[in-house]
Structure formats: structure tokens, C-alpha cells
Write an enzyme that holds these catalytic residues in place. Structure first.
Site, mmCIF file in Angstrom:
data_model
loop_
_atom_site.group_PDB
_atom_site.id
_atom_site.type_symbol
_atom_site.label_atom_id
_atom_site.label_comp_id
_atom_site.label_asym_id
_atom_site.label_seq_id
_atom_site.Cartn_x
_atom_site.Cartn_y
_atom_site.Cartn_z
ATOM 1 C CG ASP A 451 152.316 36.085 106.219
ATOM 2 O OD1 ASP A 451 151.452 35.302 106.625
ATOM 3 O OD2 ASP A 451 153.216 36.544 106.938
ATOM 4 C CB THR A 453 151.617 37.735 111.292
ATOM 5 O OG1 THR A 453 150.339 37.267 111.724
ATOM 6 C CG2 THR A 453 152.384 38.269 112.475
ATOM 7 C CD GLU A 546 157.251 33.495 125.026
ATOM 8 O OE1 GLU A 546 158.471 33.725 124.855
ATOM 9 O OE2 GLU A 546 156.817 32.465 125.541
ATOM 10 C CE LYS A 593 148.824 24.710 115.251
ATOM 11 N NZ LYS A 593 147.555 24.718 114.495
ATOM 12 C CB THR A 721 147.054 34.245 107.715
ATOM 13 O OG1 THR A 721 147.551 34.354 109.035
ATOM 14 C CG2 THR A 721 145.548 34.029 107.764
ATOM 15 C CG ASP A 723 146.640 34.596 113.377
ATOM 16 O OD1 ASP A 723 146.790 33.863 114.362
ATOM 17 O OD2 ASP A 723 147.039 35.766 113.328
ATOM 18 C CG ASP A 833 155.295 34.211 104.558
ATOM 19 O OD1 ASP A 833 154.271 33.533 104.689
ATOM 20 O OD2 ASP A 833 155.574 35.175 105.301
#
Length: 1090
Positions: A451, A453, A546, A593, A721, A723, A833
Site C-alpha cells: 500500500d 499511504t 482535515e 468522495k 493504492t 490515490d 488492505d
């Protein structure tokens, strides 16, 4: 003149009359085995009638059943198959499919319905099932079943060849050790379950509060749970101590996420003055039927007196095994026991069997065939005369040590030692072995699937860039923005400070203690609480992105100081407090999303809608612009995670209309999520684009040298990933997964078969390039050209799959295993994962910011990615090579004594008489040789420094040369030579008594085995030396005590001594010479480095 009727026509008429019978016959044949179809070729014409055919079929069926019974009676697998079918049938009868139902729970009333008890039971066995289940698990394996048959045969007088304990002793010992281990593990589960079931809670009743144990809680009970206390069952939150009805829970034991989750009490119940008033209202809760989804819930709160109806969602629930982080709280139980979300999601991980275990199992089958062949050979030489089948079975029993029963025990104990060494390694602190069955697989990994992140990166977000369309602010210009914020960026910064789900938490010193844990409490004055210098604001949220954004707004002067269910307060650099009312909040989901919030400014009464999300979805929501797509690409190439922020002003009329539609959608029981999403999407139109943010996820420590290390070891690395493509490619380059000078092929978006063929041909022409492909494109490629794509992709030095779902990650692992036949290792840190970790041959979980779910589901848990190198190159190497040496040596130990038995029987007229009986056979594989042989688990061929400095040594392990048919047959030749030498020499040197043959040959055998351990060992350890000396001393002492086997006068004579020494030298010295010559002229790859 009469017309001649052809014979074919008559046959057709006859066929037509019996068409129904033939049809019945055909159907019956189709239901039988194809081999029985030929039986019907002998049917006569009369038998083609219904009655005739039925009678014939009955006779044939009776004959087949009789032959089948006779064949099964003599089938070697008859008992195993019957036992398996019996256990399966009993299990199917006991395991009934339970049908779940929704429920209406009256608050304050006793529920009479039959719901499962709230008992936690993780035990595998009960008092009655322990013995049969353990025996079944043991004897369903070929090895143990084989030894059971051998031991049972000793109750047959004609097949008995020795004392019963010779065969039953080792088998009983193995079963006893296994039962003790299983009983101990199950007893620990029982103690943990009892501790959980006996936990005490406070139950609210009409007469007040009374204690209740966890196991006594039932559906409808109203339970009070204190701070830091575990939730005993699935509940709907009724009341909290916070005025707004909010509380936080920790869900790391449920979903693996470490961030706190916000939960809300039912509004009507929260407004009650005390919890006793819960028993005075006429209210009920509708709860959907139990299901596995922990992220969704559909329910309704109904109060009949005031005709109040409130929708209930996941925000109003607290699931079992979560922990209340801010309390106390009051909730009503809706699901108990097996119907709770945690119990329904609890499942045993798939049992993984190592490749080396499969290889050893294949070798044991070869040994079994060798046993049968050897017994058949001796019977043939003896002649098939008299009761030859009895001699055949007796020879099989005599050669049963060819497949040593101690093999499985030694391998299992070795795995425990390897696991302990990994756990105790100070160079990789925090590493935990969760599956002790596959440590050897660490030494044969061909592919690493990682993975991004939290695995290759730290999941620590740092705000790096803000783009407003006209101006781009980077790190170097942040100070300027802090001192003199530009007007065009001010609106964007306010939106970032407001559009989130972050809660500020104040850490106070002992001199400024406030009882409340959060600044969100109305009892704490904002200005006063923040004026003290010793107060520091921390932020709690479900996403580190965030928190990074809110911390950045604080650094430029706009600080989030208060957040509750209804209000957000910001402090400006001049000390002014901006207050906003939260009208609606739409949390982020993986499907949408994006997240949104509707706020009302207390100063201007303006209502506005803020939204932030991924550029892929936000680009269709915001107004037309000419810079968003370009800037998203630029930030992605820098390795930044991007978020698009937008705003829309709402009129009071527009909001009122939306609120009515939204409230109606939330009350829907059927398809609630779809209806709610449709209402929200009506607002998500023509929004003003405010800014684009870029957040950096820094790399893990030593990621680059670790990836270089494993690539030099011959391991290919794939990054999987979720992303977007640009970010994934940038991380791949910065982590050195892709070298800076290496060509990169980006697989274009394809939708059909011709497009896939064209793009695949283009990709095939490129050499030594890295591949980057999207998850949806990968699905299309695999749909049409699975084999061709995997063949080309597996030739790449690195592959990056972006926009991958958890299911796609698992499927990629399966495809690599299918098309390459190599061992795979999946590494991840998050709940997404888990699928690929469990599918891979070796699953490694990293304890990270995303929680412990991946770590708990993995085979090996580590704390940093850099530990992968030592785990594979050092511990994987040692585990594999040690198991290879240990297994082959244990097989050699059984083969050599079987060879001696074969020589003995051949010389003495092929008699089926045991050479060694009783305690000698038992002691040979246990007290005399067990410790030195097992000490091979401490052997090392190279030091840790050399293994890590020269990762190329790892490449030899993937070829499986340490345990192959070549090495296996070499050990067979060694066993034949040594066994034949010792036995023939003992027969030549003995003089008068048969006991002298036993004394000479057995002593030479023990010495040979001890010397062979010394020959096999590559690095001497003090444990090896002690075990050799101790075993030798123990044997000589036993010789003095076992007068039935040894002649004391003979074994103390010089005649005995020189004969034993000569036989031992002849059996061992040639092997030492061969080993020296091999190391001299054909040294192993590591020899030059040591």
C-alpha cells in the site's frame, strides 16, 4: 405385388414403440458414471420395455452397489473419507441457517421475544467436542492417519512385530502434545471470555440503578456506560452528559481506526430532564434486522403521545466492543450476542499452508511409495507362497520409520522457535508474529505488494500549497499571508476552517483544570479558556488531512476554538469570535468522495453551503474554470494530495425546501441512502470554486534504501493504492520505486477489446519500463487478455496500480500467484488492505495512523516499513534453510534405520522380524538423538551483517534449492550407504550371539547420527555442543541399565569398542571428505563472504 418393407423401417417402428423406454434408459445412464453406460449394450429387445428395462436396471444397480462396497472395503482412504463425511453431516445438521428479523423495541418495557444471549464465546471446543474434534483435525492429515493405521495393526496377532508402546508411544506423545497445546489455547480463550461475560454494568430500571453482568444483558435493557468502559452490546444512544447530546467513542477494536468517532443521542430523549423520565414516555425504536455492515444502520424513533418520529442512522448507534471516550452515556440494547455487528463480522482468517510444508508433504508421499515398493520387493524375493500378504503388511510395518512420526513435531516446534526469534529481535522492535505456521515463507518471497499511504508514507499530513485561481501560495509565502492576508484568499481560508468534521480539544495544566474534556462544552467561556498561555488546542478527526488543514488555518491566524453539534466558533487574529450555526452536515464517504456542511452566520444571517472533495468529482460540481485540472496535475506531480473547496449561497426559501425534502428522505426505511444522496445532489450544482489545497504525506523512514535492498534481493515491488495516478507516480519516483532515469509507461484508459489489444501491443514493445495503470483500466484488460497482460506486467521492474479498491488489491495478489507461481507478500496499514493481506502467501501489517486492523489481520505485524528488509533477508533466510535441513535430517534418521532393517531381513532369509524392538526404537528418535537434531534450528550459514550487506544471496532461496528432489535423493543415497555399511559391517564383525549385532550396530548408528549433526551444522552454537555431549552421555548410561538389550560384559570389552569405532569411521569419514572437496572446488555462493 406386395411392397417390400425395408428392415430399417421395421427397426424405426420398433424404436417408436419403445421410445419412452429408451428415453427413460437414457436419463438413467446420464445420471450414472460414464463407465457404466456400456453395461446396457447387452440388453435384449424384450428388455427395452418399461418393465424389462426396470428389472435389468435394478440388477445392474445391485451389482454396482455390491462391487462398490467391496472396493471401498479395501480402499486405503475408506476410513478417512467415511469419518470426514460423518463429521460434515453432523456439522451441517447442527449448523442451521438463522433467519434474522427487524424489531420494534418499546423503551422501558420488558421484551418477551427470543433473542440470542449476550454471551461472548470464542472457544473452539466444549467438554464433549474437544476429544473428537482434535482427533479429527489430526487424523485428516495423511501422515497421522498413516501412523494410526500402523499402530492399530499391532492389535492383529499376525501383524504384530514388536511391543505395542513401540508404535503407540510416539503416536500418543504427538497427540498428547497437540491436545495439551489446544487445551491450553482454548482455556485461555475461556478465561478471556469469562472475564468479558462477568463485567459489571449499570442497568436503569423503574426502581433505580442496579448492577448487571454483561452475559445477563438482554434486548430492551437500558444501560449506563461510563467513560473508558467497553460497550457490551449493540445499542442506540439515548442520552449523554453533553447538552447537545454528543459523545465520542473509540472503534479501534471494531474497525481498526484509532480516531474517535462522534455519536449523537436521540433528540427527544436527550431533552428529557433525567434518565428516569425514559420510563414515563410512550416511545419505541424500530431497528432493522441484524446485518454485518458496521458503517450503516436504518432505524426510527417513534413517540406515540406527541406523534414524534425521528430517523436513526449510524450516528445514533454504539456497537459492541467499542469504548466510550466521553461519558457517561445511556443507551438501549437493540442487538445481543451473535446478532451484534462485531460477532457477525468475526470470522476465522484463512488457514495458510506454507510452500515448504506442501513440498515436504510431497516428499512423504514419495517415501510412502518407497515403503510399499521395498515391502513388495522383499515379498517378491521371498516368493508369493503361503500367506504372502501377511508378510507384505509386516514388512510395511517394519519399514514404517521411513516416514518418521517425529517429522511433524520437529517442524512445528521449529516454527515456534523461529517465531520467538523474530519477536525477540531487538533490531526490529515491536514486531509480532501472529501466525507461527509460515515463518519459512519469508525466505522465498518473489513479489511485494505494498500500500502507499501509511505504508510507504507516514500518513502525517503537512499543508504545502494553496491555489485560489489567481495566486498560488507555497511554504515560502505563508508568512506573508499570515501578516497581511489577501482579500481573495480570505474567503478560501474561512471555508477551509469551517468545512470539516474536526473537534478541538484543550489540554490543560494542573493549575488551570476544568472538569470538561473538550472546549466544545458550553460551560467553558471561549475567550477566557484560550487566554491562558498554558492551554494548548489539540484536534480530533477521522482524517489526518482535515487536521492538517485546520492546523494550517490556525497558523495563519484563524483558529477553530469551539465545535459542537450545532455551533462552530472561529477566532480571528484580532481576537474577534465568529459564530456559525451548523444546519446540516454531510460526512465524507468513499462512494461520494466529498463532504459538505450548511452553515448560518450569526452576524449576517447568511446561509451558505460549503463542500470539499476529490477533484475527480468536484470538477463536475463547480462552475466552469480553466485552471483546476492543470493545477491538480501540477500538485499531483509534486506528490501532494489535493482537495477542491467550493461554496454556494442559499436563500432561506431554498434551504427550507431542501430541509423538508432531506428530512423526509431520512425517514425512509427502504433505500434511505439513495434517497438522501439524491436530495443532497440537488444542492451540488453550480458551486463557486474557492481554492485548491495541497497536502504532503511524508515518506516513511528509510523507505528508499529498504526498497533498493529488496529489489537487489530479486524481489519485485508493486504499489497498490487508491490515490490518483499523478500522486501515485510521484510517490513511486520519490521513494525510488521507479528510478529517475527509468522509462514510465502509463496505460491509457481503455473500454473495449480492440482498445486493450492496441494498448497492450504498445506496452509490449517497451523494455525495462515501469507500468502505471488505473484500477478500472486493469479490470478491462483482465476481462479480455488476462494471461497476456499478466505476462507482460510481471516482466516490469515496478508496477503501480492506482485507484484500486480493496477487492481489486486482493484480485491482483491472486493473479500474481496464479500466473507466476511465486510467493507473494502483501504489506499494508489500513482496513482496506486486509483483503490482500489475507490472500497473500505472507501478510504483513504495519501499526499506523489508520489503526490496527491490518496489523491484527496479518501474519506478521511490524511498526515501520524499514523492518521489511531484516524480516525477509535475515529471519526469512534462516527459517527456510533451517527447516530444509531439519526436515531432511529427520527423514534421513528414519531412512537409515529402515535400510538397516532391510539388509537384516534380506540376509536372514527375508524374515519379517524386527531388528530393534521395544525401548530401542522409541529411544532412537527421542532421547538419544532428538536434542542434537532439533538444535539444527539454531544453525546459520551467514551472519546478519552479510545477509543485509549482500541481498543478492536471497535470490538463491526463491529457487528452492535447499529442499528439492535433488537434495532429497542425495540424503536417500547417504542413508542407503550408511545404513548398509553399518548393518553389513555388524554382521561381518559379530562372533556368536545375536545381541552383539544389536549392540554393535545400534551404538554405531547413534554415533553416526551425532556425527552427522556435526557434519550438517554450519555454525557451532553452545546449545549444539551441550546437546551432543548430553545425548552421548545419556546413551552410554542407558546401555548399563538396559540389560535386556545389551550384554554388559561385551559392551565393556575392547572388542566391542574397536568394532563400533571402525563402523562409525567407515560410515562418516567418506562423507566428511566429500564435504571438504565440495567446499573446496564447488563452494556455495555465500562461502566467499564468510
Amino acid at each position: 405385388m406386395a411392397t417390400a418393407i425395408p428392415l430399417r423401417a421395421l427397426n424405426n417402428v420398433k424404436y417408436a414403440k419403445n421410445e419412452s423406454a429408451l428415453s427413460a434408459k437414457t436419463k438413467l445412464i446420464d445420471t450414472r458414471d460414464h463407465s457404466t453406460a456400456d453395461d446396457y449394450s447387452s440388453l435384449t429387445d424384450d428388455e427395452y420395455t418399461d418393465d424389462g428395462f426396470a428389472a435389468y436396471s435394478n440388477r445392474q444397480a445391485h451389482r454396482r452397489r455390491r462391487n462398490s462396497r467391496l472396493a471401498n472395503l479395501f480402499s486405503p482412504s475408506c476410513l478417512t473419507d467415511s469419518f470426514t463425511r460423518c463429521c460434515t453431516k453432523i456439522r451441517n445438521i447442527c449448523k442451521e441457517e438463522k433467519e434474522y428479523h427487524s424489531r420494534n423495541i418499546q423503551i422501558g418495557q420488558v421484551i418477551q421475544a427470543d433473542y440470542p444471549p449476550n454471551i461472548t464465546r470464542n472457544q473452539k471446543y466444549s467438554v464433549f467436542t474437544f476429544l473428537p474434534c482434535v482427533l479429527y483435525e489430526q487424523f485428516r492429515f495423511f501422515l497421522n492417519f498413516y501412523f494410526l493405521m500402523v499402530a492399530l495393526s499391532q492389535f492383529i496377532p499376525d501383524l504384530k512385530i514388536g511391543y505395542l508402546y513401540t508404535y503407540w508411544g510416539p503416536l500418543t506423545f504427538v497427540l498428547f502434545v497437540t491436545m495439551c497445546r489446544e487445551a491450553f489455547d482454548d482455556f485461555k480463550r475461556y478465561r478471556r471470555d469469562r472475564e468479558i461475560n462477568n463485567q459489571s454494568y449499570k442497568k436503569l430500571t423503574r426502581r433505580g440503578t442496579q448492577p448487571v453482568m454483561c452475559s445477563e444483558i438482554v434486548v430492551g435493557d437500558i444501560i449506563m456506560i461510563d467513560k473508558n468502559q467497553r460497550v457490551p452490546a449493540d445499542m442506540v444512544l439515548l442520552q449523554t452528559t453533553e447538552k447537545g447530546g454528543a459523545c465520542f467513542i473509540r472503534t479501534d477494536q471494531l474497525d481498526g481506526e484509532t480516531d474517535w468517532k462522534l455519536r449523537l443521542a436521540v433528540g427527544t430523549c436527550q431533552q428529557l430532564r433525567s434518565n428516569r423520565e425514559l420510563f414515563s414516555i410512550n416511545a419505541s425504536i424500530y431497528a432493522e434486522k441484524p446485518r454485518m455492515d458496521i458503517y450503516d444502520f436504518v432505524g426510527t424513533f417513534n413517540e406515540s403521545d406527541n406523534e414524534i418520529q425521528e430517523p436513526l442512522s449510524i450516528e445514533n448507534t454504539i456497537w459492541a466492543n467499542t469504548v466510550v471516550a466521553s461519558g457517561p452515556i445511556v443507551g438501549i440494547v437493540i442487538y445481543t450476542g451473535l446478532e451484534t455487528r462485531s460477532s457477525m463480522n468475526a470470522s476465522s482468517p484463512p488457514t495458510k499452508i506454507g510452500l515448504i510444508d506442501i513440498e515436504i508433504n510431497q516428499l512423504t508421499k514419495v517415501l510412502f511409495m518407497a515403503t510399499i515398493s521395498l515391502a513388495l520387493l522383499l515379498v517378491s524375493l521371498k516368493g508369493f507362497q503361503g500367506p504372502w500378504y501377511r508378510y507384505f503388511f509386516r514388512f510395511i510395518l517394519l519399514f514404517s520409520s521411513i516416514i518418521p512420526i517425529s517429522l511433524r513435531v520437529n517442524l512445528d516446534m521449529g516454527k515456534i522457535v523461529y517465531s520467538w526469534m523474530i519477536n525477540s529481535d531487538k533490531e526490529i522492535p515491536g514486531t509480532v508474529v501472529r501466525s507461527s505456521t509460515i515463518p519459512e515463507e519469508l525466505g522465498r518471497v518473489g513479489y511485494i505488494l505494498s500500500d502507499k499511504t501509511g505504508t510507504l508514507t507516514q500518513n502525517e499530513m503537512v499543508f504545502k500549497r494553496l491555489h485560489t485561481g489567481n495566486v498560488s501560495f507555497g511554504i515560502e509565502s505563508m508568512e506573508e499571508m499570515r501578516n497581511q492576508p489577501l482579500e481573495q484568499a480570505h474567503e478560501a481560508i474561512l471555508a477551509i476552517a469551517l468545512c470539516h468534521n474536526v473537534t478541538p480539544v484543550i489540554a490543560k495544566s494542573f493549575d488551570n483544570v476544568v472538569d470538561d474534556d473538550s472546549i466544545s462544552s458550553d460551560d467553558v467561556d471561549i475567550e477566557v479558556s484560550l487566554s491562558a498561555d498554558d492551554n494548548r488546542i489539540d484536534y480530533q478527526a477521522s482524517s489526518p488531512d482535515e487536521i492538517a488543514l485546520v492546523k494550517w488555518t490556525e497558523s495563519v491566524g484563524i483558529t477553530l476554538v469551539k465545535r459542537d453539534l450545532s455551533t462552530i466558533c472561529l477566532r480571528l487574529p484580532n481576537g474577534q469570535i465568529l459564530r456559525y450555526s451548523i444546519l446540516q452536515l454531510f460526512p465524507f464517504t468513499s462512494e461520494r468522495k466529498r463532504m459538505g456542511i450548511i452553515l448560518k452566520d450569526h452576524t449576517s444571517n447568511e446561509i451558505f453551503f460549503l463542500m470539499k472533495g476529490a477533484d475527480a468529482v468536484m470538477s463536475n460540481i463547480v462552475q466552469y474554470n480553466d485552471w483546476l485540472e492543470e493545477e491538480c496535475g501540477n500538485m499531483a506531480r509534486e506528490g501532494l494530495r489535493t482537495l477542491v473547496v467550493a461554496k454556494r449561497i442559499l436563500t432561506q426559501e431554498l434551504y427550507n425546501d431542501f430541509d423538508a425534502r432531506y428530512s423526509q428522505a431520512k425517514l425512509s426505511v427502504n433505500e434511505r441512502a439513495a434517497k438522501v444522496s439524491a436530495v443532497i445532489e440537488r444542492l451540488e450544482k453550480d458551486m463557486k470554486l474557492l481554492c485548491l489545497t495541497g497536502v504532503e504525506d511524508t515518506l516513511q523512514v528509510d523507505v528508499r534504501p529498504t526498497l533498493e535492498l529488496v529489489r537487489n534481493a530479486g524481489i519485485k515491488v508493486w504499489m497498490l493504492t487508491g490515490d490518483k495516478m499523478e500522486t501515485a507516480a510521484c510517490i513511486g519516483v520519490s521513494a525510488r520505486l521507479i528510478s529517475r532515469n527509468q522509462a514510465i509507461h502509463t496505460f491509457k484508459q481503455v473500454n473495449n477489446r480492440p482498445e486493450v489489444r492496441i494498448e497492450l501491443n504498445t506496452f509490449r514493445r517497451k523494455n525495462d519500463c515501469a507500468l502505471i495503470i488505473r484500477g478500472d483500466t486493469l479490470d478491462v484488460c483482465l476481462r479480455y487478455f488476462e494471461h497476456e497482460f499478466m505476462e507482460v506486467a510481471c516482466q516490469c521492474s515496478a508496477v503501480i496500480c492506482c485507484r484500486c479498491s480493496p477487492t481489486q488489491k486482493a484480485n491482483i495478489v491472486r493473479l500474481i500467484k496464479k500466473h507466476t507461481q511465486q510467493q507473494t507478500c502483501a504489506i499494508g496499514d489500513g482496513g482496506n488492505d486486509v483483503s490482500m493481506i489475507q490472500v497473500a502467501d505472507v501478510g504483513i501489517g504495519i501499526v499506523g495512523k489508520e489503526g490496527k486492523q491490518a496489523s491484527l489481520a496479518s501474519d506478521f505485524s511490524i511498526t515501520q516499513f524499514k523492518y521489511i528488509g531484516r524480516l525477509l533477508l535475515w529471519h526469512g533466510r534462516n527459517s527456510y534453510k533451517r527447516t530444509a535441513s531439519l526436515s531432511q535430517f529427520v527423514i534421513h534418521r528414519g531412512l537409515i534405520i529402515s535400510v538397516m532393517q532391510a539388509v537384516f531381513s534380506s540376509i536372514f532369509y527375508f524374515s519379517s522380524v524386527a531388528l530393534y524392538q521395544g525401548f530401542l526404537m522409541v529411544g532412537y528418535a527421542t532421547i538419544y538423538t532428538m536434542a542434537p537434531v532439533f538444535s539444527l534450528v539454531l544453525d546459520v550459514d551467514v551472519s546478519a551483517e552479510i545477509a543485509m550487506t549482500y541481498p543478492e544471496l536471497y535470490k538463491d532461496l526463491s529457487k528452492g534449492r535447499s529442499l528439492s528432489y535433488k537434495t532429497f535423493f542425495i540424503w536417500i543415497l547417504i542413508s542407503i550407504y550408511q545404513g548398509g555399511t553399518i548393518m553389513c559391517g555388524a554382521l561381518l564383525l559379530f562372533e556368536s550371539e545375536f545381541a552383539h549385532i544389536v549392540s554393535i550396530s545400534f551404538t554405531a548408528l547413534i554415533l553416526t547420527e551425532l556425527l552427522m549433526v556435526a557434519l550438517t551444522i554450519r555454525t557451532w552454537h553452545w546449545v549444539v555442543i551441550v546437546s551432543e555431549i548430553f545425548s552421548l552421555a545419556l546413551y552410554f548410561c542407558s546401555m548399563l541399565l538396559l540389560r535386556n538389550y545389551f550384554d554388559l560384559n561385551f559392551i565393556t570389552s575392547f572388542n566391542f569398542l574397536w568394532k563400533v569405532v571402525v563402523l562409525t569411521i567407515i560410515s562418516c569419514v567418506p562423507l566428511y571428505i566429500l564435504k571438504f572437496l565440495r567446499r573446496r572446488f564447488a563452494p556455495p555462493s555465500y562461502a566467499k563472504l564468510t
